[in-house]
Design a protein around this motif. Sequence first.
Motif, PDB file in Angstrom:
ATOM      1  N   GLU A 159       0.825  -1.215   0.000  1.00 11.50           N
ATOM      2  CA  GLU A 159       0.000   0.000   0.000  1.00 11.50           C
ATOM      3  C   GLU A 159       0.853   1.257   0.000  1.00 11.50           C
ATOM      4  O   GLU A 159       0.581   2.217  -0.722  1.00 11.50           O
ATOM      5  N   LYS A 160       1.896   1.248   0.800  1.00 13.75           N
ATOM      6  CA  LYS A 160       2.759   2.436   0.901  1.00 13.75           C
ATOM      7  C   LYS A 160       3.893   2.422  -0.121  1.00 13.75           C
ATOM      8  O   LYS A 160       4.567   3.445  -0.311  1.00 13.75           O
ATOM      9  N   GLY A 161       4.117   1.273  -0.742  1.00 18.72           N
ATOM     10  CA  GLY A 161       5.194   1.181  -1.715  1.00 18.72           C
ATOM     11  C   GLY A 161       6.571   1.278  -1.092  1.00 18.72           C
ATOM     12  O   GLY A 161       7.536   1.717  -1.724  1.00 18.72           O
ATOM     13  N   VAL A 162       6.669   0.854   0.166  1.00 17.71           N
ATOM     14  CA  VAL A 162       7.919   0.962   0.918  1.00 17.71           C
ATOM     15  C   VAL A 162       8.293  -0.413   1.468  1.00 17.71           C
ATOM     16  O   VAL A 162       7.420  -1.230   1.781  1.00 17.71           O
ATOM     17  N   ALA A 163       9.590  -0.664   1.574  1.00 16.25           N
ATOM     18  CA  ALA A 163      10.085  -1.896   2.189  1.00 16.25           C
ATOM     19  C   ALA A 163      10.975  -1.533   3.368  1.00 16.25           C
ATOM     20  O   ALA A 163      11.826  -0.661   3.259  1.00 16.25           O
ATOM     21  N   LYS A 164      10.722  -2.200   4.488  1.00 20.79           N
ATOM     22  CA  LYS A 164      11.577  -2.028   5.664  1.00 20.79           C
ATOM     23  C   LYS A 164      12.296  -3.342   5.914  1.00 20.79           C
ATOM     24  O   LYS A 164      11.709  -4.414   5.771  1.00 20.79           O
ATOM     25  N   GLY A 165      13.568  -3.226   6.303  1.00 18.16           N
ATOM     26  CA  GLY A 165      14.341  -4.456   6.420  1.00 18.16           C
ATOM     27  C   GLY A 165      15.261  -4.504   7.606  1.00 18.16           C
ATOM     28  O   GLY A 165      15.474  -3.521   8.322  1.00 18.16           O
ATOM     29  N   SER A 166      15.799  -5.689   7.795  1.00 22.09           N
ATOM     30  CA  SER A 166      16.760  -5.947   8.853  1.00 22.09           C
ATOM     31  C   SER A 166      17.853  -6.828   8.281  1.00 22.09           C
ATOM     32  O   SER A 166      17.567  -7.763   7.513  1.00 22.09           O
ATOM     33  N   LEU A 220      18.585   3.979  -0.671  1.00 22.11           N
ATOM     34  CA  LEU A 220      17.874   3.837   0.598  1.00 22.11           C
ATOM     35  C   LEU A 220      17.228   5.142   1.054  1.00 22.11           C
ATOM     36  O   LEU A 220      17.738   6.229   0.780  1.00 22.11           O
ATOM     37  N   ILE A 221      16.124   5.002   1.774  1.00 23.53           N
ATOM     38  CA  ILE A 221      15.492   6.158   2.412  1.00 23.53           C
ATOM     39  C   ILE A 221      16.246   6.477   3.693  1.00 23.53           C
ATOM     40  O   ILE A 221      16.616   7.623   3.949  1.00 23.53           O
ATOM     41  N   GLN A 222      16.504   5.457   4.498  1.00 17.76           N
ATOM     42  CA  GLN A 222      17.312   5.623   5.695  1.00 17.76           C
ATOM     43  C   GLN A 222      17.867   4.268   6.109  1.00 17.76           C
ATOM     44  O   GLN A 222      17.368   3.221   5.705  1.00 17.76           O
ATOM     45  N   PHE A 223      18.919   4.294   6.934  1.00 18.21           N
ATOM     46  CA  PHE A 223      19.501   3.066   7.452  1.00 18.21           C
ATOM     47  C   PHE A 223      20.319   3.409   8.686  1.00 18.21           C
ATOM     48  O   PHE A 223      20.653   4.566   8.948  1.00 18.21           O
ATOM     49  N   GLY A 224      20.627   2.380   9.462  1.00 17.96           N
ATOM     50  CA  GLY A 224      21.441   2.547  10.658  1.00 17.96           C
ATOM     51  C   GLY A 224      21.848   1.191  11.186  1.00 17.96           C
ATOM     52  O   GLY A 224      21.289   0.170  10.792  1.00 17.96           O
ATOM     53  N   GLY A 225      22.829   1.184  12.065  1.00 18.85           N
ATOM     54  CA  GLY A 225      23.269  -0.082  12.633  1.00 18.85           C
ATOM     55  C   GLY A 225      24.755  -0.101  12.886  1.00 18.85           C
ATOM     56  O   GLY A 225      25.389   0.932  13.105  1.00 18.85           O
ATOM     57  N   HIS A 226      25.328  -1.297  12.811  1.00 12.98           N
ATOM     58  CA  HIS A 226      26.767  -1.443  13.043  1.00 12.98           C
ATOM     59  C   HIS A 226      27.291  -2.573  12.175  1.00 12.98           C
ATOM     60  O   HIS A 226      26.638  -2.984  11.204  1.00 12.98           O
ATOM     61  N   GLN A 227      28.481  -3.075  12.504  1.00 10.74           N
ATOM     62  CA  GLN A 227      29.161  -4.036  11.641  1.00 10.74           C
ATOM     63  C   GLN A 227      28.364  -5.318  11.412  1.00 10.74           C
ATOM     64  O   GLN A 227      28.339  -5.852  10.314  1.00 10.74           O
ATOM     65  N   ALA A 241      21.915  -4.372  11.152  1.00  8.42           N
ATOM     66  CA  ALA A 241      21.469  -3.054  10.684  1.00  8.42           C
ATOM     67  C   ALA A 241      19.994  -3.099  10.338  1.00  8.42           C
ATOM     68  O   ALA A 241      19.409  -4.170  10.117  1.00  8.42           O
ATOM     69  N   GLY A 242      19.396  -1.900  10.299  1.00 10.71           N
ATOM     70  CA  GLY A 242      18.024  -1.738   9.838  1.00 10.71           C
ATOM     71  C   GLY A 242      18.008  -0.748   8.686  1.00 10.71           C
ATOM     72  O   GLY A 242      18.895   0.112   8.592  1.00 10.71           O
TER      73      GLY A 242
END
Length: 760
Positions: free
Chosen positions: A359-366, A386-393, A396-397
Amino acid sequence: MKISEMTAKLLVLRGIEDPGDADLFLHPGKVSFHKPMSMLGMKKVSDRVKQAVSDNQPIRIFGDYDADGVTSTALLFRALKKIGADVSYYIPNRFKDGYGPNAAAVEKAQEDGIGLIVTVDSGIAAFEAAEKAKSLGIDYIITDHHEPPESLPDAYAILNPKQRGCDYPFKGLSGAGVALKLVQNLCDEDQFDEDWLALAAIGTIADLVPLRNENRLIAYSGLEKISVGSLPGIDALKAKAGHPGPVDSEVVGFQMAPRLNAAGRLTDAVPAIRLLLSDDAAESADLADQLESLNQKRKKMVDQVSEEADAIAAEYIRRGDRALVLAGNGWHQGVIGIAASRIVEKYYRPVILLSIDEEKGVAKGSGRSINGFNLYQGLTESAGHLIQFGGHQMAAGLSLRADSIDAFRDDFVQNAARVITDEMMIHGLSVDGECQPDQVTAEQVDQLAMLAPFGTDNPRPVFQMRQVRLAKINSIGRDKAHLKVSFIGTDGELDGIGFRLGKAADRISINDPISVIGECQINEWNGFRKPQFLIEDVRVDGPQVFDWRAERELREKLNGLPTESSSVLAFHSETARRYAADDTAVLYHSGMTFGKPALILLDLPDRKEQLSELIRSNPLVNRFYVVFAHDSDHYFSAFPTRKHFIWYYALIKREHSFKLDQMAGEIARFKGWSQRTVFFMTKVFFELGFVKIEDGVLTVNPVPSKAPLTDSDTYRKEKNQLELEDFFCYSSISTLKSWFIEMKKSREQAIEPEGKINGL
């Protein structure tokens, strides 16, 4: 205390060489907590909290929805209640609010008349929430343990041992650990409840912080409380996990913490925090049931997402991707991280799972990674998608537009391929040392247990046993899923168990020494304590030979072998038809090669050289299952000697002519031979031209040509068959294996000069 050489080596590997330090490590109860006031900001924070209590100013704790977050919240909430505070809590909803403190929650706090906000396990990078609190006149205190950014939020005060300028002697506390330090400073000795250590221990173990220094003391002290009984909610959680008695860090990390996490993963963390704050046994039991139900639901979701993701992964594995980006519609965002870890475990390469919201045309991941590949850096290189991301080695999300998934996958996989080598995709096990079966005693295992609690930076010791002989080996359990062995030591035998390694039983010959990696354990049953070795991996060096020569259920054995790793070979077509179902056997031809490690030899070759050439030309084959089926047992039939032939030929010359069938019976009875032997010698004479046979009558050739017996095809084949049976069918299995090894070595020696030339 006198410790064994094995234990001493383990302490040295952990950087503990001083005897005094070793004593404290083995006896954490002798260690004292660090002084809370040595943490930067502690005085300012404590004074402000005590002022709020004195002024009856409402305090709100901003927590987090994971196990560390809810235990931190419960710990501080209980302590503030104990010192008389008017306190409430807020935990964000993963799906509505996202991670960490947010401006809307601050505004709600202002509406509720909150004068002081204290975060736990979060907030060190939540700038907007801090700014909102300041603008609304609410004092905002951050307690956190995550890595601080270069510039910090504009808060009233910050507790974080990792912040610049903090001289606290240990930087590795969890969120619950930082909350504990604040509580220790706020409460007098008679106010502090030792059961709160159970909360701090769960948060510390669940958050995978290093179990060294003060974390070791927190985990040790808390596990003691949990084992004997602590807060009603924790007791109910422990019982629901199936451990009413003593517990260790693995019970907390793998059974209790996941149940706390399940609430925040699927809905919100309210049931988890209510459980930890409950002082009523009946209410705690009901809340533990709710968490159990959520955890079972979570497990099913993880199984479903993992199964669907694995099916998608197969395509990318076939094309050789060194990293996996897998997407599915509506995968639950609360479980895709766990599912990603499962895919990493199976294929051992970085994995990103994306849940698509159509519906939103967006994918969120891990995402989850492997040693050697920095996942955060990999996402940085593909950040344009990507729209946004964060995490470490390692984790990440991320989020991106659904129509960008293919482009992101191609870019990310290409970037990963430049970094990830073949060696990096092999999941290795770190080994602490070597041992032999006789060293694994109950006393030694008890001493190793003193290194607990085990966890991050203090793993459970793993040992290797090399070239150990076996007394027994078999598969056990439902569907024979597990491996059970008995290792032979100098003074006795040691049991070994390998969970989910049952299939290895058919790939290990009891005649072959094996090398294993695993842990030393105590198996307690009916009051008896017995040492055993928990096998994590097993290896057999060199080729193996499995003796199936007397196997009565050959068809069942053949059908039980995995076709993806074994080949069935017959030297004769009639043998293949008789023993191998559905044309699964291949017929021998010179120069044939096999790409599978196991080879079943159904029957005898015509010549020994055929098999030796086959072994030399197939370096990938290292397991041989020898059946060597044959129609008649030539080995137990008396093979006529030269004297037999001389006597029989003299008889033929004397008689000149006779009916063969009649004379064969008389000769057999007179000499004690079998009629088969008489007919065999007759055929040899016929092939050499010594006799003629017409209408069943044998007549001597008056002028025979001179020829040795070996000129007869029949003689050569019979003698060759006898020698083949003698060696392949009746030699000991150790003799056979030595021959197979020799054939393997002869190939290696044959190619060695070429290797040396290439080396030059």
